[in-house]
Design an enzyme around this catalytic site. Structure first.
Site, mmCIF file in Angstrom:
data_model
loop_
_atom_site.group_PDB
_atom_site.id
_atom_site.type_symbol
_atom_site.label_atom_id
_atom_site.label_comp_id
_atom_site.label_asym_id
_atom_site.label_seq_id
_atom_site.Cartn_x
_atom_site.Cartn_y
_atom_site.Cartn_z
ATOM 1 N N THR B 169 0.831 -1.200 0.000
ATOM 2 C CA THR B 169 0.000 0.000 0.000
ATOM 3 C C THR B 169 0.869 1.255 0.000
ATOM 4 O O THR B 169 1.945 1.247 0.582
ATOM 5 C CB THR B 169 -0.855 -0.016 1.277
ATOM 6 O OG1 THR B 169 -1.691 -1.157 1.224
ATOM 7 C CG2 THR B 169 -1.706 1.229 1.418
ATOM 8 N N VAL B 198 -12.584 -5.586 1.077
ATOM 9 C CA VAL B 198 -12.043 -4.236 1.156
ATOM 10 C C VAL B 198 -11.210 -4.130 2.427
ATOM 11 O O VAL B 198 -11.642 -4.591 3.490
ATOM 12 C CB VAL B 198 -13.184 -3.194 1.153
ATOM 13 C CG1 VAL B 198 -12.663 -1.802 1.469
ATOM 14 C CG2 VAL B 198 -13.895 -3.200 -0.198
ATOM 15 N N GLY B 199 -10.028 -3.546 2.320
ATOM 16 C CA GLY B 199 -9.154 -3.385 3.483
ATOM 17 C C GLY B 199 -9.315 -2.017 4.131
ATOM 18 O O GLY B 199 -10.357 -1.372 3.989
ATOM 19 N N ASP B 200 -8.271 -1.581 4.836
ATOM 20 C CA ASP B 200 -8.382 -0.317 5.585
ATOM 21 C C ASP B 200 -8.132 0.927 4.744
ATOM 22 O O ASP B 200 -8.562 2.022 5.127
ATOM 23 C CB ASP B 200 -7.396 -0.320 6.762
ATOM 24 C CG ASP B 200 -5.942 -0.365 6.267
ATOM 25 O OD1 ASP B 200 -5.631 -1.213 5.416
ATOM 26 O OD2 ASP B 200 -5.130 0.445 6.736
ATOM 27 N N THR B 220 -0.371 1.360 6.394
ATOM 28 C CA THR B 220 -0.121 0.248 5.477
ATOM 29 C C THR B 220 0.042 -1.017 6.292
ATOM 30 O O THR B 220 0.672 -1.003 7.346
ATOM 31 C CB THR B 220 1.145 0.497 4.635
ATOM 32 O OG1 THR B 220 1.476 -0.723 3.956
ATOM 33 C CG2 THR B 220 2.343 0.898 5.496
ATOM 34 N N GLY B 221 -0.555 -2.094 5.810
ATOM 35 C CA GLY B 221 -0.416 -3.337 6.559
ATOM 36 C C GLY B 221 -1.567 -4.275 6.283
ATOM 37 O O GLY B 221 -2.270 -4.130 5.275
#
Lengths: 301, 301
Positions: B169, B198-200, B220-221
Protein backbone atom coordinates in the site's frame (compact mmCIF):
# COMPACT_ATOMS: atom_id res chain seq x y z
CA UNK A 1 -18.03 -5.93 40.25
CA UNK A 2 -21.53 -7.44 40.34
CA UNK A 3 -22.49 -9.34 37.19
CA UNK A 4 -25.17 -7.58 35.23
CA UNK A 5 -26.44 -7.00 31.73
CA UNK A 6 -27.68 -4.03 29.70
CA UNK A 7 -29.13 -3.54 26.25
CA UNK A 8 -29.94 -0.52 24.15
CA UNK A 9 -31.36 -0.43 20.63
CA UNK A 10 -32.32 2.35 18.22
CA UNK A 11 -34.60 2.65 15.23
CA UNK A 12 -32.99 5.78 13.85
CA UNK A 13 -32.72 9.51 14.45
CA UNK A 14 -35.15 11.91 12.78
CA UNK A 15 -38.90 11.62 12.39
CA UNK A 16 -40.87 8.36 12.53
CA UNK A 17 -43.90 7.51 10.38
CA UNK A 18 -46.01 5.93 13.12
CA UNK A 19 -44.78 6.68 16.61
CA UNK A 20 -47.07 4.28 18.53
CA UNK A 21 -46.43 1.24 16.39
CA UNK A 22 -42.68 1.93 16.13
CA UNK A 23 -42.39 2.20 19.91
CA UNK A 24 -44.38 -1.02 20.43
CA UNK A 25 -42.02 -2.80 18.08
CA UNK A 26 -38.92 -1.37 19.78
CA UNK A 27 -40.25 -2.44 23.19
CA UNK A 28 -40.97 -6.01 22.06
CA UNK A 29 -37.50 -6.34 20.59
CA UNK A 30 -35.82 -5.07 23.77
CA UNK A 31 -37.92 -7.57 25.77
CA UNK A 32 -36.67 -10.42 23.57
CA UNK A 33 -33.08 -9.27 23.92
CA UNK A 34 -33.48 -8.82 27.68
CA UNK A 35 -34.75 -12.40 28.06
CA UNK A 36 -31.77 -13.71 26.11
CA UNK A 37 -29.25 -11.73 28.18
CA UNK A 38 -30.92 -12.75 31.47
CA UNK A 39 -30.53 -16.42 30.46
CA UNK A 40 -26.82 -15.90 29.75
CA UNK A 41 -26.73 -15.31 26.00
CA UNK A 42 -23.68 -13.48 24.65
CA UNK A 43 -23.97 -9.78 23.84
CA UNK A 44 -22.87 -10.69 20.32
CA UNK A 45 -25.85 -13.06 19.81
CA UNK A 46 -28.21 -10.51 21.34
CA UNK A 47 -27.20 -7.52 19.22
CA UNK A 48 -27.38 -9.72 16.12
CA UNK A 49 -30.86 -10.96 17.08
CA UNK A 50 -32.19 -7.48 17.90
CA UNK A 51 -30.90 -6.02 14.65
CA UNK A 52 -32.36 -8.99 12.71
CA UNK A 53 -35.77 -8.27 14.23
CA UNK A 54 -35.43 -4.57 13.36
CA UNK A 55 -34.43 -5.53 9.81
CA UNK A 56 -37.50 -7.76 9.51
CA UNK A 57 -39.82 -4.94 10.64
CA UNK A 58 -40.75 -2.85 7.58
CA UNK A 59 -41.14 0.29 9.72
CA UNK A 60 -37.39 0.79 9.95
CA UNK A 61 -34.82 1.66 7.30
CA UNK A 62 -32.93 -1.64 7.37
CA UNK A 63 -33.61 -4.98 5.68
CA UNK A 64 -37.29 -5.18 4.72
CA UNK A 65 -38.82 -1.74 4.18
CA UNK A 66 -35.51 -0.01 3.50
CA UNK A 67 -35.35 3.18 1.50
CA UNK A 68 -34.78 2.95 -2.24
CA UNK A 69 -31.72 3.95 -4.22
CA UNK A 70 -31.88 6.34 -7.18
CA UNK A 71 -32.45 3.25 -9.36
CA UNK A 72 -35.30 2.00 -7.16
CA UNK A 73 -33.32 -0.84 -5.59
CA UNK A 74 -32.70 -1.81 -1.98
CA UNK A 75 -28.94 -1.83 -1.28
CA UNK A 76 -28.09 -2.75 2.27
CA UNK A 77 -25.16 -2.14 4.65
CA UNK A 78 -24.50 -3.71 8.06
CA UNK A 79 -21.77 -4.33 10.61
CA UNK A 80 -21.17 -6.17 13.86
CA UNK A 81 -18.33 -6.09 16.39
CA UNK A 82 -17.31 -8.20 19.37
CA UNK A 83 -15.75 -6.22 22.23
CA UNK A 84 -13.73 -9.03 23.85
CA UNK A 85 -11.35 -9.57 20.93
CA UNK A 86 -12.22 -6.71 18.54
CA UNK A 87 -13.34 -9.17 15.89
CA UNK A 88 -15.65 -7.50 13.38
CA UNK A 89 -17.61 -8.16 10.21
CA UNK A 90 -19.29 -5.82 7.75
CA UNK A 91 -21.00 -5.76 4.36
CA UNK A 92 -21.98 -2.89 2.07
CA UNK A 93 -24.06 -2.45 -1.04
CA UNK A 94 -25.58 -5.93 -0.89
CA UNK A 95 -28.81 -6.71 -2.75
CA UNK A 96 -31.27 -9.48 -1.84
CA UNK A 97 -29.78 -10.43 1.53
CA UNK A 98 -32.67 -10.92 4.00
CA UNK A 99 -30.61 -10.07 7.08
CA UNK A 100 -27.45 -8.11 6.33
CA UNK A 101 -26.41 -8.22 10.01
CA UNK A 102 -26.30 -12.02 9.84
CA UNK A 103 -24.14 -11.82 6.73
CA UNK A 104 -21.82 -9.40 8.59
CA UNK A 105 -21.65 -11.94 11.44
CA UNK A 106 -20.83 -14.70 8.95
CA UNK A 107 -18.03 -12.59 7.44
CA UNK A 108 -16.66 -12.16 10.97
CA UNK A 109 -16.97 -15.84 11.92
CA UNK A 110 -16.25 -17.66 8.66
CA UNK A 111 -13.86 -15.53 6.61
CA UNK A 112 -10.40 -14.10 7.17
CA UNK A 113 -11.79 -10.71 6.11
CA UNK A 114 -13.70 -7.94 7.90
CA UNK A 115 -15.38 -6.01 5.11
CA UNK A 116 -16.98 -7.38 1.93
CA UNK A 117 -18.85 -5.24 -0.61
CA UNK A 118 -21.32 -5.65 -3.49
CA UNK A 119 -21.46 -8.71 -5.73
CA UNK A 120 -18.47 -10.26 -3.95
CA UNK A 121 -20.29 -10.13 -0.62
CA UNK A 122 -23.36 -11.70 -2.25
CA UNK A 123 -21.17 -14.49 -3.64
CA UNK A 124 -19.84 -15.11 -0.14
CA UNK A 125 -23.44 -15.16 1.14
CA UNK A 126 -24.42 -17.78 -1.46
CA UNK A 127 -21.41 -19.93 -0.60
CA UNK A 128 -22.40 -19.79 3.09
CA UNK A 129 -26.13 -20.49 2.75
CA UNK A 130 -27.25 -17.04 3.88
CA UNK A 131 -30.98 -16.38 3.27
CA UNK A 132 -31.90 -14.34 0.19
CA UNK A 133 -35.20 -12.67 -0.66
CA UNK A 134 -36.55 -11.27 -3.92
CA UNK A 135 -37.12 -7.48 -4.41
CA UNK A 136 -40.89 -7.55 -3.55
CA UNK A 137 -39.99 -8.72 -0.03
CA UNK A 138 -37.92 -5.59 0.60
CA UNK A 139 -39.84 -2.86 -1.26
CA UNK A 140 -42.87 -1.25 0.41
CA UNK A 141 -45.35 1.14 -1.31
CA UNK A 142 -44.36 3.88 1.16
CA UNK A 143 -40.74 3.71 0.06
CA UNK A 144 -41.72 3.87 -3.63
CA UNK A 145 -43.69 7.03 -2.95
CA UNK A 146 -40.86 8.47 -0.84
CA UNK A 147 -38.35 7.95 -3.66
CA UNK A 148 -40.70 9.66 -6.13
CA UNK A 149 -41.09 12.65 -3.84
CA UNK A 150 -37.36 12.84 -3.12
CA UNK A 151 -36.53 12.79 -6.83
CA UNK A 152 -39.02 15.61 -7.41
CA UNK A 153 -37.37 17.73 -4.71
CA UNK A 154 -33.84 17.13 -5.97
CA UNK A 155 -33.59 20.69 -7.26
CA UNK A 156 -34.20 21.94 -3.71
CA UNK A 157 -31.40 22.92 -1.37
CA UNK A 158 -29.25 20.25 0.25
CA UNK A 159 -30.77 21.00 3.66
CA UNK A 160 -34.22 20.18 2.40
CA UNK A 161 -32.94 17.05 0.74
CA UNK A 162 -31.35 15.91 3.97
CA UNK A 163 -34.52 16.70 5.91
CA UNK A 164 -36.65 14.65 3.54
CA UNK A 165 -34.32 11.70 3.64
CA UNK A 166 -34.76 10.80 7.30
CA UNK A 167 -32.37 8.46 9.10
CA UNK A 168 -34.01 5.17 10.02
CA UNK A 169 -30.83 3.15 10.47
CA UNK A 170 -31.13 0.56 13.26
CA UNK A 171 -28.65 -0.66 15.81
CA UNK A 172 -28.05 -2.43 19.11
CA UNK A 173 -25.42 -2.37 21.84
CA UNK A 174 -25.21 -4.79 24.77
CA UNK A 175 -23.25 -5.90 27.81
CA UNK A 176 -23.70 -9.56 28.79
CA UNK A 177 -23.33 -11.40 32.12
CA UNK A 178 -19.75 -12.35 31.24
CA UNK A 179 -18.83 -8.67 30.92
CA UNK A 180 -18.53 -8.74 27.15
CA UNK A 181 -19.68 -5.85 24.98
CA UNK A 182 -20.97 -6.01 21.40
CA UNK A 183 -22.48 -3.65 18.84
CA UNK A 184 -24.35 -4.01 15.54
CA UNK A 185 -25.75 -1.53 13.00
CA UNK A 186 -27.82 -2.02 9.83
CA UNK A 187 -29.29 0.32 7.23
CA UNK A 188 -30.78 0.89 3.83
CA UNK A 189 -28.84 4.16 3.70
CA UNK A 190 -30.10 7.41 2.17
CA UNK A 191 -33.20 7.68 -0.01
CA UNK A 192 -32.23 8.23 -3.65
CA UNK A 193 -28.57 7.35 -3.01
CA UNK A 194 -26.51 6.79 -6.11
CA UNK A 195 -23.14 5.62 -7.46
CA UNK A 196 -22.67 2.80 -4.93
CA UNK A 197 -22.74 5.26 -2.03
CA UNK A 198 -21.90 3.68 1.32
CA UNK A 199 -22.61 5.44 4.61
CA UNK A 200 -21.22 4.98 8.10
CA UNK A 201 -23.24 1.93 9.16
CA UNK A 202 -20.87 -0.74 7.76
CA UNK A 203 -17.74 1.21 8.67
CA UNK A 204 -16.10 -0.17 11.80
CA UNK A 205 -15.23 2.90 13.89
CA UNK A 206 -17.80 5.13 12.18
CA UNK A 207 -21.26 3.52 12.60
CA UNK A 208 -20.30 0.69 14.94
CA UNK A 209 -17.63 -0.07 17.55
CA UNK A 210 -17.20 -2.32 20.57
CA UNK A 211 -14.23 -2.74 22.89
CA UNK A 212 -14.48 -4.38 26.33
CA UNK A 213 -11.98 -1.79 27.58
CA UNK A 214 -14.46 1.05 26.92
CA UNK A 215 -17.95 0.61 25.46
CA UNK A 216 -20.17 -0.52 22.59
CA UNK A 217 -21.54 2.14 20.19
CA UNK A 218 -24.08 2.23 17.37
CA UNK A 219 -24.76 5.37 15.33
CA UNK A 220 -27.56 6.67 13.14
CA UNK A 221 -27.66 9.79 11.05
CA UNK A 222 -26.26 11.42 7.96
CA UNK A 223 -23.57 8.86 7.19
CA UNK A 224 -21.08 11.21 5.56
CA UNK A 225 -20.85 13.28 8.77
CA UNK A 226 -20.31 10.16 10.86
CA UNK A 227 -17.59 8.79 8.57
CA UNK A 228 -15.67 12.10 8.63
CA UNK A 229 -15.89 12.16 12.46
CA UNK A 230 -15.16 8.40 12.85
CA UNK A 231 -17.99 8.77 15.32
CA UNK A 232 -18.16 5.40 17.13
CA UNK A 233 -14.41 5.37 17.77
CA UNK A 234 -14.65 9.01 18.89
CA UNK A 235 -17.09 7.92 21.63
CA UNK A 236 -14.88 4.98 22.61
CA UNK A 237 -11.75 7.16 22.81
CA UNK A 238 -13.55 9.81 24.89
CA UNK A 239 -14.30 7.06 27.44
CA UNK A 240 -10.76 5.65 27.18
CA UNK A 241 -8.96 8.94 27.75
CA UNK A 242 -11.42 11.07 29.72
CA UNK A 243 -12.84 8.26 31.91
CA UNK A 244 -16.34 9.73 31.71
CA UNK A 245 -19.73 7.96 31.78
CA UNK A 246 -21.47 6.61 28.66
CA UNK A 247 -23.93 9.52 28.85
CA UNK A 248 -21.24 12.22 29.11
CA UNK A 249 -19.26 10.58 26.30
CA UNK A 250 -22.36 10.53 24.07
CA UNK A 251 -23.01 14.22 24.70
CA UNK A 252 -19.37 15.22 24.17
CA UNK A 253 -19.19 13.25 20.91
CA UNK A 254 -22.39 14.82 19.55
CA UNK A 255 -21.02 18.25 20.51
CA UNK A 256 -17.87 17.45 18.49
CA UNK A 257 -20.04 16.21 15.59
CA UNK A 258 -21.89 19.53 15.52
CA UNK A 259 -18.80 21.73 15.98
CA UNK A 260 -16.55 19.92 13.54
CA UNK A 261 -18.86 18.90 10.66
CA UNK A 262 -22.30 20.35 11.55
CA UNK A 263 -23.35 16.73 11.78
CA UNK A 264 -26.89 15.33 11.99
CA UNK A 265 -27.66 12.12 13.86
CA UNK A 266 -27.40 10.25 17.12
CA UNK A 267 -25.50 7.62 19.09
CA UNK A 268 -26.39 4.91 21.60
CA UNK A 269 -23.75 3.60 23.99
CA UNK A 270 -23.39 0.90 26.65
CA UNK A 271 -20.21 1.06 28.71
CA UNK A 272 -18.35 -1.76 30.44
CA UNK A 273 -20.20 -1.04 33.71
CA UNK A 274 -23.58 -1.53 32.01
CA UNK A 275 -24.43 2.16 32.05
CA UNK A 276 -26.10 3.52 28.94
CA UNK A 277 -25.80 6.81 27.09
CA UNK A 278 -27.50 8.46 24.16
CA UNK A 279 -27.39 11.83 22.42
CA UNK A 280 -28.46 13.28 19.08
CA UNK A 281 -28.42 16.47 17.05
CA UNK A 282 -31.66 15.65 15.23
CA UNK A 283 -35.22 16.38 16.34
CA UNK A 284 -35.43 13.00 18.01
CA UNK A 285 -34.23 9.41 18.09
CA UNK A 286 -36.31 6.30 18.69
CA UNK A 287 -34.74 3.94 21.18
CA UNK A 288 -35.35 1.27 23.80
CA UNK A 289 -33.28 -0.02 26.68
CA UNK A 290 -32.88 -2.20 29.71
CA UNK A 291 -30.24 -1.04 32.20
CA UNK A 292 -28.58 -3.55 34.55
CA UNK A 293 -31.48 -5.99 34.30
CA UNK A 294 -34.06 -3.32 35.23
CA UNK A 295 -37.20 -2.06 33.56
CA UNK A 296 -37.65 -2.23 29.78
CA UNK A 297 -38.16 1.22 28.26
CA UNK A 298 -38.99 2.43 24.75
CA UNK A 299 -39.01 6.13 23.89
CA UNK A 300 -38.94 8.70 21.15
CA UNK A 301 -36.70 11.55 22.26
CA UNK B 1 4.54 29.77 15.01
CA UNK B 2 6.93 29.97 12.03
CA UNK B 3 5.38 28.90 8.74
CA UNK B 4 6.85 25.65 7.49
CA UNK B 5 5.98 22.54 5.52
CA UNK B 6 6.59 18.81 5.88
CA UNK B 7 5.86 15.74 3.79
CA UNK B 8 6.11 12.02 4.39
CA UNK B 9 5.23 9.21 1.99
CA UNK B 10 5.35 5.41 2.22
CA UNK B 11 5.50 2.57 -0.26
CA UNK B 12 4.28 -0.10 2.12
CA UNK B 13 5.39 -2.17 5.09
CA UNK B 14 6.99 -5.60 4.58
CA UNK B 15 9.62 -6.64 2.07
CA UNK B 16 10.35 -4.85 -1.19
CA UNK B 17 11.28 -6.51 -4.52
CA UNK B 18 14.05 -4.11 -5.51
CA UNK B 19 15.28 -1.94 -2.67
CA UNK B 20 17.52 0.38 -4.69
CA UNK B 21 15.03 1.20 -7.40
CA UNK B 22 12.12 1.55 -4.91
CA UNK B 23 14.14 4.00 -2.81
CA UNK B 24 15.13 6.03 -5.87
CA UNK B 25 11.50 6.29 -6.85
CA UNK B 26 10.40 7.28 -3.32
CA UNK B 27 13.09 9.98 -3.20
CA UNK B 28 12.10 11.48 -6.56
CA UNK B 29 8.47 11.62 -5.51
CA UNK B 30 9.31 13.35 -2.21
CA UNK B 31 11.40 15.86 -4.14
CA UNK B 32 8.46 16.66 -6.40
CA UNK B 33 6.14 17.04 -3.41
CA UNK B 34 8.70 19.18 -1.59
CA UNK B 35 8.98 21.57 -4.56
CA UNK B 36 5.19 21.93 -4.66
CA UNK B 37 4.94 22.64 -0.92
CA UNK B 38 7.82 25.12 -1.04
CA UNK B 39 6.00 27.07 -3.76
CA UNK B 40 2.85 27.21 -1.66
CA UNK B 41 0.79 24.27 -2.95
CA UNK B 42 -1.90 22.92 -0.61
CA UNK B 43 -1.15 19.75 1.36
CA UNK B 44 -4.25 18.28 -0.29
CA UNK B 45 -2.84 18.77 -3.81
CA UNK B 46 0.55 17.45 -2.71
CA UNK B 47 -0.67 14.21 -1.10
CA UNK B 48 -2.87 13.57 -4.13
CA UNK B 49 0.06 14.16 -6.51
CA UNK B 50 2.49 11.98 -4.51
CA UNK B 51 0.00 9.11 -4.32
CA UNK B 52 -0.73 9.45 -8.07
CA UNK B 53 2.99 9.10 -8.79
CA UNK B 54 3.20 6.06 -6.51
CA UNK B 55 0.13 4.57 -8.25
CA UNK B 56 1.79 5.09 -11.64
CA UNK B 57 4.98 3.33 -10.52
CA UNK B 58 4.51 -0.45 -11.06
CA UNK B 59 6.85 -1.27 -8.16
CA UNK B 60 4.18 -0.47 -5.57
CA UNK B 61 0.91 -2.18 -4.77
CA UNK B 62 -1.39 0.62 -5.89
CA UNK B 63 -2.70 1.60 -9.32
CA UNK B 64 -0.42 0.12 -12.01
CA UNK B 65 1.37 -3.02 -10.79
CA UNK B 66 -1.16 -3.78 -8.05
CA UNK B 67 -1.58 -7.32 -6.73
CA UNK B 68 -4.21 -9.54 -8.33
CA UNK B 69 -7.47 -10.76 -6.83
CA UNK B 70 -8.39 -14.44 -6.68
CA UNK B 71 -9.99 -13.96 -10.12
CA UNK B 72 -6.84 -12.35 -11.56
CA UNK B 73 -8.24 -8.83 -11.61
CA UNK B 74 -6.93 -5.54 -10.23
CA UNK B 75 -9.47 -4.07 -7.79
CA UNK B 76 -8.35 -0.79 -6.26
CA UNK B 77 -9.14 1.18 -3.09
CA UNK B 78 -8.12 4.73 -2.18
CA UNK B 79 -8.96 7.60 0.14
CA UNK B 80 -8.07 11.24 0.74
CA UNK B 81 -8.83 13.64 3.58
CA UNK B 82 -8.48 17.39 4.13
CA UNK B 83 -7.55 18.37 7.69
CA UNK B 84 -8.93 21.92 7.69
CA UNK B 85 -12.60 20.95 7.32
CA UNK B 86 -12.54 17.13 7.64
CA UNK B 87 -13.81 16.72 4.10
CA UNK B 88 -12.99 13.26 2.76
CA UNK B 89 -13.43 11.05 -0.29
CA UNK B 90 -12.91 7.33 -0.80
CA UNK B 91 -13.49 4.56 -3.32
CA UNK B 92 -13.27 0.77 -3.00
CA UNK B 93 -13.30 -2.20 -5.33
CA UNK B 94 -12.95 -0.11 -8.48
CA UNK B 95 -11.69 -1.67 -11.70
CA UNK B 96 -9.99 0.19 -14.55
CA UNK B 97 -9.47 3.54 -12.79
CA UNK B 98 -5.94 4.78 -13.62
CA UNK B 99 -5.57 6.84 -10.43
CA UNK B 100 -7.96 5.81 -7.66
CA UNK B 101 -6.71 8.65 -5.41
CA UNK B 102 -7.88 11.17 -8.02
CA UNK B 103 -11.28 9.50 -8.11
CA UNK B 104 -11.40 9.71 -4.29
CA UNK B 105 -10.58 13.43 -4.56
CA UNK B 106 -13.35 13.84 -7.15
CA UNK B 107 -15.84 12.11 -4.82
CA UNK B 108 -14.80 14.58 -2.09
CA UNK B 109 -14.99 17.65 -4.33
CA UNK B 110 -17.87 16.88 -6.67
CA UNK B 111 -20.34 14.66 -4.83
CA UNK B 112 -22.34 14.97 -1.64
CA UNK B 113 -20.99 11.56 -0.61
CA UNK B 114 -17.74 10.38 1.01
CA UNK B 115 -17.51 6.70 0.06
CA UNK B 116 -18.43 5.07 -3.27
CA UNK B 117 -17.86 1.40 -4.06
CA UNK B 118 -17.68 -0.94 -7.07
CA UNK B 119 -19.63 -0.39 -10.27
CA UNK B 120 -21.37 2.67 -8.80
CA UNK B 121 -18.03 4.36 -8.20
CA UNK B 122 -16.96 3.52 -11.76
CA UNK B 123 -20.20 5.06 -13.06
CA UNK B 124 -19.40 8.22 -11.08
CA UNK B 125 -15.89 8.19 -12.58
CA UNK B 126 -17.28 7.96 -16.13
CA UNK B 127 -19.71 10.81 -15.46
CA UNK B 128 -16.80 12.96 -14.22
CA UNK B 129 -14.27 12.23 -16.98
CA UNK B 130 -11.85 10.35 -14.74
CA UNK B 131 -9.12 8.49 -16.69
CA UNK B 132 -9.62 4.75 -17.25
CA UNK B 133 -7.08 2.16 -18.40
CA UNK B 134 -7.50 -1.38 -19.75
CA UNK B 135 -6.35 -4.46 -17.75
CA UNK B 136 -2.93 -4.81 -19.51
CA UNK B 137 -1.94 -1.37 -18.15
CA UNK B 138 -2.39 -2.58 -14.56
CA UNK B 139 -1.23 -6.20 -14.67
CA UNK B 140 2.51 -6.98 -14.52
CA UNK B 141 4.10 -10.43 -15.13
CA UNK B 142 5.46 -10.39 -11.54
CA UNK B 143 1.94 -10.07 -10.12
CA UNK B 144 0.66 -12.94 -12.29
CA UNK B 145 3.41 -15.17 -10.94
CA UNK B 146 2.78 -13.98 -7.38
CA UNK B 147 -0.92 -14.88 -7.65
CA UNK B 148 -0.06 -18.35 -8.98
CA UNK B 149 2.35 -18.96 -6.10
CA UNK B 150 -0.10 -17.62 -3.51
CA UNK B 151 -2.88 -19.88 -4.83
CA UNK B 152 -0.54 -22.88 -4.59
CA UNK B 153 0.27 -22.09 -0.97
CA UNK B 154 -3.35 -21.56 0.04
CA UNK B 155 -3.33 -24.77 2.05
CA UNK B 156 -0.56 -23.33 4.22
CA UNK B 157 -1.16 -21.69 7.56
CA UNK B 158 -2.56 -18.18 7.78
CA UNK B 159 0.79 -16.84 9.01
CA UNK B 160 2.51 -18.07 5.90
CA UNK B 161 -0.26 -16.72 3.75
CA UNK B 162 0.06 -13.32 5.35
CA UNK B 163 3.84 -13.40 5.01
CA UNK B 164 3.63 -14.16 1.31
CA UNK B 165 1.14 -11.43 0.67
CA UNK B 166 3.34 -8.43 1.49
CA UNK B 167 1.84 -5.00 2.07
CA UNK B 168 2.75 -2.54 -0.64
CA UNK B 169 0.00 0.00 0.00
CA UNK B 170 1.13 3.59 -0.63
CA UNK B 171 0.32 6.81 1.15
CA UNK B 172 1.26 10.40 1.82
CA UNK B 173 0.78 12.92 4.63
CA UNK B 174 1.65 16.62 4.47
CA UNK B 175 1.55 19.96 6.25
CA UNK B 176 1.51 23.02 3.97
CA UNK B 177 2.64 26.63 4.49
CA UNK B 178 -0.90 27.64 5.47
CA UNK B 179 -0.83 25.14 8.34
CA UNK B 180 -3.25 22.70 6.70
CA UNK B 181 -2.82 18.94 7.00
CA UNK B 182 -3.90 16.28 4.48
CA UNK B 183 -3.55 12.52 4.03
CA UNK B 184 -4.07 10.05 1.19
CA UNK B 185 -3.77 6.27 0.89
CA UNK B 186 -4.09 3.90 -2.10
CA UNK B 187 -3.79 0.14 -2.57
CA UNK B 188 -4.43 -2.96 -4.60
CA UNK B 189 -5.16 -4.78 -1.34
CA UNK B 190 -4.19 -8.38 -0.59
CA UNK B 191 -2.93 -10.86 -3.18
CA UNK B 192 -5.60 -13.46 -3.95
CA UNK B 193 -8.33 -11.45 -2.17
CA UNK B 194 -11.86 -12.63 -2.83
CA UNK B 195 -15.54 -11.84 -2.33
CA UNK B 196 -15.22 -8.07 -2.80
CA UNK B 197 -12.88 -7.81 0.17
CA UNK B 198 -12.04 -4.24 1.16
CA UNK B 199 -9.15 -3.38 3.48
CA UNK B 200 -8.38 -0.32 5.58
CA UNK B 201 -6.98 1.95 2.86
CA UNK B 202 -10.33 3.45 1.74
CA UNK B 203 -11.77 3.56 5.26
CA UNK B 204 -11.60 7.07 6.72
CA UNK B 205 -10.31 6.60 10.28
CA UNK B 206 -8.68 3.22 9.53
CA UNK B 207 -6.17 3.70 6.67
CA UNK B 208 -6.33 7.49 6.38
CA UNK B 209 -7.13 10.49 8.59
CA UNK B 210 -6.34 14.19 8.74
CA UNK B 211 -7.46 16.84 11.22
CA UNK B 212 -5.73 20.22 11.58
CA UNK B 213 -6.28 19.94 15.33
CA UNK B 214 -3.98 16.89 15.55
CA UNK B 215 -2.21 15.30 12.58
CA UNK B 216 -2.40 13.53 9.21
CA UNK B 217 -2.00 9.73 9.12
CA UNK B 218 -1.61 7.09 6.41
CA UNK B 219 -1.41 3.36 7.20
CA UNK B 220 -0.12 0.25 5.48
CA UNK B 221 -0.42 -3.34 6.56
CA UNK B 222 -2.83 -6.19 7.03
CA UNK B 223 -6.03 -4.22 6.45
CA UNK B 224 -8.29 -6.29 8.71
CA UNK B 225 -6.11 -5.48 11.74
CA UNK B 226 -6.15 -1.78 10.89
CA UNK B 227 -9.93 -1.69 10.44
CA UNK B 228 -10.53 -3.39 13.80
CA UNK B 229 -8.17 -0.91 15.52
CA UNK B 230 -9.50 2.12 13.56
CA UNK B 231 -5.79 2.81 13.36
CA UNK B 232 -5.52 6.30 11.82
CA UNK B 233 -8.09 7.73 14.23
CA UNK B 234 -6.31 5.93 17.08
CA UNK B 235 -3.13 7.89 16.24
CA UNK B 236 -5.08 11.17 15.95
CA UNK B 237 -6.84 10.63 19.30
CA UNK B 238 -3.55 9.76 21.05
CA UNK B 239 -2.23 13.16 19.96
CA UNK B 240 -5.52 14.89 20.89
CA UNK B 241 -5.73 13.47 24.41
CA UNK B 242 -2.12 12.71 25.37
CA UNK B 243 -0.52 15.75 23.68
CA UNK B 244 2.48 13.67 22.59
CA UNK B 245 4.70 14.04 19.51
CA UNK B 246 3.92 12.41 16.17
CA UNK B 247 6.71 9.90 16.81
CA UNK B 248 5.47 8.92 20.29
CA UNK B 249 1.89 8.67 19.00
CA UNK B 250 3.04 6.38 16.15
CA UNK B 251 4.87 4.11 18.58
CA UNK B 252 1.99 4.01 21.09
CA UNK B 253 -0.52 3.21 18.32
CA UNK B 254 1.62 0.36 16.94
CA UNK B 255 1.99 -0.99 20.49
CA UNK B 256 -1.82 -0.99 20.80
CA UNK B 257 -2.10 -2.65 17.37
CA UNK B 258 0.17 -5.47 18.54
CA UNK B 259 -1.40 -5.86 21.98
CA UNK B 260 -5.02 -5.68 20.88
CA UNK B 261 -5.11 -7.56 17.56
CA UNK B 262 -1.53 -8.85 17.00
CA UNK B 263 -1.54 -6.48 14.05
CA UNK B 264 0.99 -6.30 11.21
CA UNK B 265 1.81 -3.04 9.48
CA UNK B 266 2.96 0.53 9.86
CA UNK B 267 1.90 4.17 10.06
CA UNK B 268 3.31 7.49 8.90
CA UNK B 269 2.28 10.71 10.62
CA UNK B 270 2.79 14.47 10.25
CA UNK B 271 1.52 16.59 13.12
CA UNK B 272 0.32 20.19 13.08
CA UNK B 273 3.80 21.41 14.06
CA UNK B 274 5.35 19.73 11.00
CA UNK B 275 7.01 16.99 13.04
CA UNK B 276 6.90 13.51 11.55
CA UNK B 277 6.46 10.07 13.09
CA UNK B 278 6.56 6.49 11.87
CA UNK B 279 6.36 3.04 13.42
CA UNK B 280 5.69 -0.50 12.22
CA UNK B 281 5.34 -4.04 13.47
CA UNK B 282 6.62 -5.58 10.23
CA UNK B 283 10.25 -6.25 9.24
CA UNK B 284 10.44 -2.87 7.59
CA UNK B 285 8.63 -0.04 5.87
CA UNK B 286 9.78 1.95 2.87
CA UNK B 287 9.34 5.69 3.30
CA UNK B 288 10.61 9.13 2.39
CA UNK B 289 10.28 12.53 4.02
CA UNK B 290 11.13 16.17 4.19
CA UNK B 291 10.78 17.77 7.63
CA UNK B 292 10.18 21.52 7.95
CA UNK B 293 11.65 22.24 4.56
CA UNK B 294 14.89 20.37 5.36
CA UNK B 295 16.74 17.55 3.64
CA UNK B 296 14.87 14.98 1.50
CA UNK B 297 15.32 11.45 2.84
CA UNK B 298 14.28 8.01 1.56
CA UNK B 299 14.78 4.88 3.64
CA UNK B 300 13.83 1.28 4.15
CA UNK B 301 13.45 0.67 7.87
Amino acid sequence: MKKTYSLMIHGGAGSVANKTSSLESIKKIVEKGEAMLRKGASSLDVVEKCVMLLENDPQFNAGRGSVLTHEGKVELDASIMNGSDLRAGAVAGVVGIKNPVTLAREVMDKSEFVFLVGKGAEKFALANNIAFEKPPYFITPQRKEQLMNTKKSNHMTLDHTIKDRKFGTVGAVALDLKGNLAAATSTGGLVNKNYGRVGDSPIIGAGCYADNETCAVSCTGYGEHFIRMVMAKTVSDIILYKKVSAQTASELAIKMLINKVKGLGGVIVVDKYGKIGKAYSTEGMIWGSVVKGGEVKAMLG
